[in-house]
Design a protein around this motif. Sequence first.
Motif, PDB file in Angstrom:
ATOM      1  N   SER A  58       0.804  -1.219   0.000  1.00  0.00           N
ATOM      2  CA  SER A  58       0.000   0.000   0.000  1.00  0.00           C
ATOM      3  C   SER A  58       0.841   1.275   0.000  1.00  0.00           C
ATOM      4  O   SER A  58       0.385   2.315  -0.449  1.00  0.00           O
ATOM      5  N   ASN A  59       2.050   1.215   0.507  1.00  0.00           N
ATOM      6  CA  ASN A  59       2.980   2.360   0.453  1.00  0.00           C
ATOM      7  C   ASN A  59       4.392   1.898   0.797  1.00  0.00           C
ATOM      8  O   ASN A  59       4.597   0.717   1.085  1.00  0.00           O
ATOM      9  N   GLY A  60       5.317   2.813   0.771  1.00  0.00           N
ATOM     10  CA  GLY A  60       6.716   2.447   1.011  1.00  0.00           C
ATOM     11  C   GLY A  60       6.980   2.066   2.458  1.00  0.00           C
ATOM     12  O   GLY A  60       7.838   1.223   2.736  1.00  0.00           O
ATOM     13  N   THR A  61       6.230   2.665   3.359  1.00  0.00           N
ATOM     14  CA  THR A  61       6.396   2.362   4.777  1.00  0.00           C
ATOM     15  C   THR A  61       5.946   0.933   5.070  1.00  0.00           C
ATOM     16  O   THR A  61       6.637   0.183   5.771  1.00  0.00           O
ATOM     17  N   THR A  62       4.803   0.522   4.478  1.00  0.00           N
ATOM     18  CA  THR A  62       4.343  -0.859   4.697  1.00  0.00           C
ATOM     19  C   THR A  62       5.270  -1.853   3.997  1.00  0.00           C
ATOM     20  O   THR A  62       5.430  -2.989   4.458  1.00  0.00           O
ATOM     21  N   GLU A 156      17.593  -2.984   1.931  1.00  0.00           N
ATOM     22  CA  GLU A 156      17.841  -1.715   1.243  1.00  0.00           C
ATOM     23  C   GLU A 156      16.588  -0.853   1.269  1.00  0.00           C
ATOM     24  O   GLU A 156      15.540  -1.273   0.792  1.00  0.00           O
ATOM     25  N   ASP A 157      16.716   0.361   1.800  1.00  0.00           N
ATOM     26  CA  ASP A 157      15.636   1.334   1.651  1.00  0.00           C
ATOM     27  C   ASP A 157      15.933   2.091   0.354  1.00  0.00           C
ATOM     28  O   ASP A 157      16.710   3.046   0.332  1.00  0.00           O
ATOM     29  N   ALA A 158      15.318   1.611  -0.722  1.00  0.00           N
ATOM     30  CA  ALA A 158      15.549   2.175  -2.061  1.00  0.00           C
ATOM     31  C   ALA A 158      14.378   3.072  -2.473  1.00  0.00           C
ATOM     32  O   ALA A 158      14.137   3.279  -3.663  1.00  0.00           O
ATOM     33  N   ALA A 159      13.692   3.621  -1.482  1.00  0.00           N
ATOM     34  CA  ALA A 159      12.489   4.433  -1.738  1.00  0.00           C
ATOM     35  C   ALA A 159      12.763   5.644  -2.624  1.00  0.00           C
ATOM     36  O   ALA A 159      11.845   6.187  -3.234  1.00  0.00           O
ATOM     37  N   GLU A 160      14.049   6.058  -2.682  1.00  0.00           N
ATOM     38  CA  GLU A 160      14.386   7.261  -3.446  1.00  0.00           C
ATOM     39  C   GLU A 160      15.291   6.923  -4.629  1.00  0.00           C
ATOM     40  O   GLU A 160      15.913   7.820  -5.204  1.00  0.00           O
ATOM     41  N   ALA A 161      15.385   5.651  -4.981  1.00  0.00           N
ATOM     42  CA  ALA A 161      16.454   5.280  -5.921  1.00  0.00           C
ATOM     43  C   ALA A 161      16.051   4.256  -6.974  1.00  0.00           C
ATOM     44  O   ALA A 161      16.867   3.426  -7.390  1.00  0.00           O
ATOM     45  N   PHE A 184      10.773  -0.100  -1.930  1.00  0.00           N
ATOM     46  CA  PHE A 184      10.542   1.078  -2.780  1.00  0.00           C
ATOM     47  C   PHE A 184       9.255   1.775  -2.371  1.00  0.00           C
ATOM     48  O   PHE A 184       8.338   1.139  -1.837  1.00  0.00           O
ATOM     49  N   SER A 185       9.193   3.073  -2.681  1.00  0.00           N
ATOM     50  CA  SER A 185       7.969   3.857  -2.468  1.00  0.00           C
ATOM     51  C   SER A 185       7.518   4.443  -3.801  1.00  0.00           C
ATOM     52  O   SER A 185       8.353   4.792  -4.642  1.00  0.00           O
ATOM     53  N   PHE A 186       6.209   4.524  -3.970  1.00  0.00           N
ATOM     54  CA  PHE A 186       5.642   5.176  -5.156  1.00  0.00           C
ATOM     55  C   PHE A 186       4.773   6.355  -4.742  1.00  0.00           C
ATOM     56  O   PHE A 186       3.738   6.625  -5.342  1.00  0.00           O
ATOM     57  N   ASN A 189       5.820  12.082  -5.026  1.00  0.00           N
ATOM     58  CA  ASN A 189       7.033  12.801  -5.445  1.00  0.00           C
ATOM     59  C   ASN A 189       8.184  11.859  -5.807  1.00  0.00           C
ATOM     60  O   ASN A 189       9.285  12.305  -6.114  1.00  0.00           O
ATOM     61  N   LYS A 190       7.963  10.552  -5.760  1.00  0.00           N
ATOM     62  CA  LYS A 190       9.064   9.609  -6.002  1.00  0.00           C
ATOM     63  C   LYS A 190       9.336   9.467  -7.507  1.00  0.00           C
ATOM     64  O   LYS A 190       8.597  10.002  -8.330  1.00  0.00           O
ATOM     65  N   ILE A 191      10.387   8.731  -7.860  1.00  0.00           N
ATOM     66  CA  ILE A 191      10.824   8.610  -9.263  1.00  0.00           C
ATOM     67  C   ILE A 191       9.658   8.198 -10.159  1.00  0.00           C
ATOM     68  O   ILE A 191       9.416   8.801 -11.197  1.00  0.00           O
TER      69      ILE A 191
HETATM   70  C1  LIG Z   1       9.394   8.013   0.802  1.00  0.00           C
HETATM   71  C2  LIG Z   1      10.289   7.255   1.692  1.00  0.00           C
HETATM   72  C3  LIG Z   1       9.817   6.198   2.505  1.00  0.00           C
HETATM   73  C4  LIG Z   1       8.376   5.888   2.745  1.00  0.00           C
HETATM   74  O1  LIG Z   1       7.570   5.758   1.669  1.00  0.00           O
HETATM   75  P1  LIG Z   1       6.001   6.100   1.750  1.00  0.00           P
HETATM   76  O2  LIG Z   1       5.497   5.563   0.463  1.00  0.00           O
HETATM   77  O3  LIG Z   1       5.870   7.580   1.866  1.00  0.00           O
HETATM   78  O4  LIG Z   1       5.437   5.381   2.916  1.00  0.00           O
HETATM   79  C5  LIG Z   1      10.759   5.453   3.197  1.00  0.00           C
HETATM   80  N1  LIG Z   1      12.064   5.736   3.162  1.00  0.00           N
HETATM   81  C6  LIG Z   1      12.545   6.761   2.441  1.00  0.00           C
HETATM   82  C7  LIG Z   1      14.017   7.002   2.424  1.00  0.00           C
HETATM   83  C8  LIG Z   1      11.681   7.571   1.708  1.00  0.00           C
HETATM   84  O5  LIG Z   1      12.164   8.600   1.009  1.00  0.00           O
END
Ligand SMILES: *Cc1c(COP(=O)(O)O)cnc(C)c1O
Length: 372
Positions: A58-62, A156-161, A184-186, A189-191
Amino acid sequence: MSRNKFIPVAEPDLRGNEKKYITECLSSSWISSKGKFIDRFEADFANFIGTKHAVSTSNGTTALHLALLVLGLGEGDEVIVPDLTFIASANTVTYTGAKPVFVDVESKTWNIDVKQVKEKITKKTKAIMPVHLYGHPANMEELSRLARKYNLLVIEDAAEAHGALVKTGGVWKRAGSVGRVGCFSFYGNKIITTGEGGMVTTDNPELANKMRILRDHGQNPKKRYYHDVIGFNYRMTNMQAAIGVAQFERIGDILKKKLEVAYMYNKLLSNIPGLTLPPCEEWAKSVYWMYSVLIDSPFPKSRDEMIQILAKENIETRPFFHPLHTMPPYLNRKKFPVTDYLSQKGMNLPSSTRLIEQDIKKVAQIFRKYST
Ligand SMILES: *Cc1c(COP(=O)(O)O)cnc(C)c1O
């Protein structure tokens, strides 16, 4: 007030098949969390990152929470996290009952300092969570070596990459495919975006399977309403995935445009005393999610003054994240000098793929104007 055109720091770029695919969901009534777009988005994404599996959320945090859970992290465990990142990196560790242990970042890459990771390893340390900050990969080669030596998991927290590349063992790999799992996060504002959305990538079929069950209330896939474990509702909807598939069709163009924006800034902002341009290691290919600079003397204005000056011209920017060890839930007296420094001096410039050359020139001209 300024009548100048508003230049945002980021904005979704929805100029492809987004509307068409969303309309397909609506007219077929597949609007919930089953449907062809989910399967297609997961398959496309796994293929792109270079992992065998991708599990949408559902999101990057989950995505991060799910990954940490299936790796078995919980009470009594410690997870090493960089002090300079978005709060979700640490919060998701806390959700599991484990403790995030902060490590300072390096001034060279703005990412977790591998040498200091070693000093923070205790008997309780189970995992390391490198974050590829603002699109530039962390040093995965050294981190992987350390993780092997101390038998630690790498998340890996690749949410921005999305799409960033990092050389490990002489091979270029996508960020999110080097550790045990990549998240990953979508977010908008993400990629690439699905409005809200997330994904976990992994080569491990058991982990992928467990995540699919856990994101669906722990329901046994073969026995309806039978729940073997306590799960969550962390599913992505077919509508989110429809946007994701359309975004994904253009990921090549989006990444190319991000690079063009970065190269243009690099050229126009070069040789300004006191202005530091974003990291660019030879073993990494950044996607420049947020084109970011540091402002320090001898530049005559402070970071916060530049944010104000640009805002008056209707140009939106962002300061860097606050050091996590200064946030009320994580207050900590230990010293993180590099994070403190970057957090005070760093700012994100407009980085949208919808910027035109004139916008970038305008931002750069303002920096030039105030540089002497
Ligand atoms: C955006 C982001 C998240 C969380 O993603 P959400 O989709 O907003 O929950 C986690 N880690 C980093 C580094 C982020 O930039």
